[in-house]
Write an enzyme that holds these catalytic residues in place. Structure first.
Site, PDB file in Angstrom:
ATOM      1  N   ASP A 472       0.837  -1.200   0.000  1.00 22.98           N
ATOM      2  CA  ASP A 472       0.000   0.000   0.000  1.00 22.98           C
ATOM      3  C   ASP A 472       0.872   1.251   0.000  1.00 22.98           C
ATOM      4  O   ASP A 472       2.071   1.214   0.333  1.00 22.98           O
ATOM      5  CB  ASP A 472      -0.888  -0.045   1.262  1.00 22.98           C
ATOM      6  CG  ASP A 472      -2.167   0.753   1.109  1.00 22.98           C
ATOM      7  OD1 ASP A 472      -2.286   1.507   0.136  1.00 22.98           O
ATOM      8  OD2 ASP A 472      -3.043   0.629   1.985  1.00 22.98           O
ATOM      9  N   ASP A 542     -10.576   2.101  -3.183  1.00 22.31           N
ATOM     10  CA  ASP A 542     -11.057   1.947  -1.808  1.00 22.31           C
ATOM     11  C   ASP A 542     -12.571   1.968  -1.762  1.00 22.31           C
ATOM     12  O   ASP A 542     -13.167   1.653  -0.729  1.00 22.31           O
ATOM     13  CB  ASP A 542     -10.544   3.104  -0.941  1.00 22.31           C
ATOM     14  CG  ASP A 542      -9.195   2.766  -0.344  1.00 22.31           C
ATOM     15  OD1 ASP A 542      -8.729   1.641  -0.567  1.00 22.31           O
ATOM     16  OD2 ASP A 542      -8.622   3.631   0.336  1.00 22.31           O
TER      17      ASP A 542
HETATM   18  C1  DGJ Z   1      -5.789   1.920   1.897  1.00 22.17           C
HETATM   19  C2  DGJ Z   1      -6.189   0.698   1.133  1.00 22.17           C
HETATM   20  O1  DGJ Z   1      -6.656   1.025  -0.136  1.00 22.17           O
HETATM   21  C3  DGJ Z   1      -7.204  -0.094   1.941  1.00 22.17           C
HETATM   22  O2  DGJ Z   1      -7.656  -1.187   1.208  1.00 22.17           O
HETATM   23  C4  DGJ Z   1      -6.581  -0.507   3.229  1.00 22.17           C
HETATM   24  O3  DGJ Z   1      -5.536  -1.397   2.975  1.00 22.17           O
HETATM   25  C5  DGJ Z   1      -6.086   0.709   3.982  1.00 22.17           C
HETATM   26  N1  DGJ Z   1      -5.230   1.534   3.169  1.00 22.17           N
HETATM   27  C6  DGJ Z   1      -5.344   0.304   5.226  1.00 22.17           C
HETATM   28  O4  DGJ Z   1      -4.784   1.354   5.885  1.00 22.17           O
END
Ligand code: DGJ
Length: 722
Positions: A472, A542
């Site tokens: 990430d 997200d």
């Molecule tokens: C952003 C990601 O896109 C989410 O899926 C998740 O992993 C969060 N970060 C966790 O902090």
């Protein structure tokens, strides 16, 4: 095949042709790019007008005002967008590149430290054209790779200092292309966090039209892609010239229509956020650009990109591999992770047929918020007394693989790492560094920081407990300055950051090639071909709301094959939008992509657990042919999103029609299949009838109008006699 005929280079594979001319043994001129021609006999000569209020060059007294330079530079009368510019140590910016030589060979070499498409000897041929400016001490090598069976040309440049003094590179684009004066439209993609990859279409007009990222990553705001299309373009017809950058940092993609209507398009590193000092004998390579031509509309274009990226970009070992169906812990428990909770989810997941259990954020945090411990990567033993090993073991014991979340590039103020190395972050001395999501970014250009990250991540991988990593990255770059660079070279930081990231990924993936990495950046904020060289799938957004997902997945799937895009079934009401939707619709929207689940299975009722089990079972059968199937977008009105996947051998098809809201205008909507064999008969599972492929494509099926918003109709076909 690459032919050198007199002063011409003709790159062709029958499907496409690309022609370059050398004029006066000096200037490189673009003559043609488009549908393949059998041979070239100098047709469509460039009109060398002698224009007033301009300059004169060469034997034909050419004016540079509208001269179709293959790789343009300024200073002599071409005032349009330039592809290269340098600045000597004394401040002079001047270039006059002259053709010197060429080389043709089979296959293609990798780029140094940068991701690039693979092209083995049997797949492609490469042309190198060398140009020099002896006064400036600059040698530029232009690279063109043409695949034997794809409408693709790969381009990039190498710049060499052949002088005795250093100079700065202020701009080096990865490609420049001239197109004739015509009516054109432009297509690009824009977006935001949780609303990525929206297609935007507008007519090209006089002047410069550009999209860009200056956020240090390719960003959710604009995608490093730009295309010029004929105005009649739709999903199945129209000419498209598309460029896509294999790079994950700042980029600029632009098209200029000059005063005469001629068009120049370019893509490359954003010159505003870039400078590079090149010492004598040093070499700089630009990222690679992918250039695609089709006259088969948007589906034609996406099929080219899909095949190219599936076969020649993502790590080889994943090309033919099914991706595991995963359950991700994020939306089920966010950072509030405990062994107990995980175990309960795992039990239900294993029963449902989940193959990979992913522990997302939270496992190392001091509390349950996102503002602690970032960068230390030490498990919180209060939450998980047996450590990551035990969690992994539990997943394995239940027959699942185990995956772990990292955000390696970030460090939090409340972390041991920051306490120990406050100087490791990107920062400008004298200024308070800017926080984003309570985080700073590590200066990845520095070797010791690269080593730290490689070591720490490999320490988790070394025991073989972890089969998947979610990589990430949750904030854009700011304070883009490396302590280790001096003076104007501080302007190299943004590109060096990206090179550092690639180095880290390359070291980890060569040591643990079997580990599947899913790229993520607050969803799809760094979903680009550069990352896909290292990661075999990317988290798409997200936003897991089914209505929004139809749009986001549609957008990205113009460029990326569905197998590379994570699509999760999450809870209803959706956590991001509050909208409700049925479990079945959520599945239908995800199942043609890389299916996963991201919800608390304890909150799902018994029937739904059974439904999920059936969904996964069905998906596991279909993914075998879908992973290399042909994905189609269907032209539709605004109230619908329609996709279909046709198997490589055309024997199977799955179509999905999503209606956003029930309305009475929709009562006569028809779905026309695409890509079937018109001479074959197909069995439609949903009504048990047999239809001809020609009938399904020409006349189509009426879309049922249920009294529901967010409704999905799915049709599955199978060739009769299978
Ligand atoms: C952003 C990601 O896109 C989410 O899926 C998740 O992993 C969060 N970060 C966790 O902090």
């Amino acid at each position: 095949m690459i032919l050198k005929q007199g002063n011409y280079f003709h790159l062709t594979n029958g499907q496409i042709s690309y022609i370059i001319e050398v004029i006066d043994e000096h200037y490189l001129v673009h003559r043609y790019f488009g549908k393949g021609i059998r041979r070239w006999n100098d047709s469509g000569k460039v009109a060398y007008y002698k224009r007033s209020y301009n300059t004169e060059h060469g034997m034909g007294n050419i004016s540079f005002d509208d001269f179709p330079f293959e790789f343009p530079y300024q200073g002599h009368g071409d005032y349009r967008i330039e592809a290269i510019s340098i600045e000597q140590s004394d401040g002079i910016s001047m270039l006059d590149l002259s053709y010197v030589n060429y080389k043709i060979y089979k296959g293609k070499d990798n780029l140094n430290g940068l991701p690039s498409l693979r092209a083995e000897k049997e797949h492609a041929e490469t042309l190198e054209i060398i140009c020099e400016d002896q006064v400036a001490g600059v040698r530029v090598t232009l690279y063109y790779t043409i695949y034997h069976d794809q409408n693709v040309i790969l381009r990039h440049q190498k710049l060499e200092n052949i002088g005795t003094d250093y100079f700065y590179i202020n701009n080096i684009q990865s490609m420049s292309l001239e197109l004739p004066s015509m009516n054109w439209d432009c297509i690009s993609f824009y977006g935001a966090h949780a609303a990525e990859a929206n297609l935007s279409r507008f007519p090209l007009h006089h002047g410069i039209q550009r999209i860009e990222s200056r956020r240090g990553s390719s960003s959710p705001n604009y995608h490093p892609f730009f295309s010029i299309v004929s105005p009649d373009t739709n999903v199945s017809q129209g000419e498209i010239y598309a460029m896509h950058l294999v790079y994950s940092g700042n980029f600029l993609a632009q098209a200029e229509m000059d005063q005469f209507g001629c068009v120049r398009m370019q893509i490359g590193i954003h010159p505003d956020e870039f400078i590079w000092k090149l010492d004598p004998k040093a070499v700089f390579e630009s990222p690679e650009a992918v250039l695609v031509y089709t006259d088969q509309g948007l589906n034609g274009m996406s099929h080219i990109f899909h095949r190219l990226y599936r076969e020649h970009l993502i790590p080889k070992q994943f090309v033919n591999q099914n991706r595991p169906v995963l359950l991700n812990s994020w939306e089920a428990m966010y950072c509030d992770v405990t062994m107990d909770k995980l175990e309960r989810q795992m039990k239900l997941a294993a029963k449902a047929g989940i193959e990979l259990f992913v522990l997302d954020d939270g496992w190392f945090r001091e509390g349950n918020t996102t503002d602690t411990s970032m960068g230390d990567w030490e498990c919180n033993y209060e939450k998980l007394p047996g450590g990551i090993r035990q969690v992994a073991q539990k997943a394995h014991d239940m027959g699942m693989q185990f995956g772990l979340w990292f955000e390696p590039e970030a460090v939090g103020k409340r972390s041991k790492l920051y306490e120990k190395h406050p100087d490791w972050i990107l920062h400008v001395s004298g200024y308070e560094p800017t926080e984003g999501r309570h985080e700073y970014l590590l200066d990845l250009s520095r070797q010791e920081i690269q080593d730290y990250l490689v070591d720490i991540i490999c320490s988790y991988l070394k025991d073989g407990d972890i089969q998947y990593i979610k990589w990430d990255m949750n904030r854009p770059l700011t304070d883009v300055c490396s302590e280790r660079l001096n003076g104007r070279q501080k302007g190299e930081t943004a590109h060096r950051y990206v090179l550092g990231l690639y180095k880290i990924l390359s070291r980890i993936t060569s040591e643990y090639p079997e580990v599947l990495i899913e790229g993520c950046s607050s969803g799809g904020a760094r979903f680009d071909p550069g990352m896909l060289y290292y990661v075999a799938q990317n988290w798409t957004s997200d936003n897991t709301d089914v209505l929004d997902r139809t749009c986001i997945q549609s957008g990205f799937s113009y460029l990326y094959p569905p197998i590379l895009m994570g699509a999760h079934v999450s809870a209803s009401p959706n956590h991001q939008t509050g909208r409700e939707s049925s479990l079945s619709v959520r599945y239908q929207v995800a199942r043609q992509f890389n299916l996963g689940y991201e919800l608390n299975l304890e909150c799902v009722d018994k029937n739904e657990v059974e439904e999920i089990r059936n969904q996964i079972e069905a998906y596991k059968v279909d993914r075998n042919w879908m992973k290399e199937g042909q994905f189609y977008h269907h032209d539709t009105n605004q109230n619908y999103v329609m996709w279909s996947t046709v198997s490589k051998n055309q024997e199977k098809c799955m179509a999905m029609v999503f209606r956003k809201r029930h309305d009475f205008f929709s009562s006569h909507e028809i779905f026309h299949f695409l890509g079937l064999n018109p001479h074959w008969d197909y069995y439609l599972e949903q009504d048990g009838k047999i239809y001809g492929g020609d009938e399904l494509m020409r006349i189509g099926l009426s879309i049922p109008l249920e009294k529901r918003d967010q409704d999905a109709t799915v049709w599955t076909l199978q060739k009769v006699g299978l």
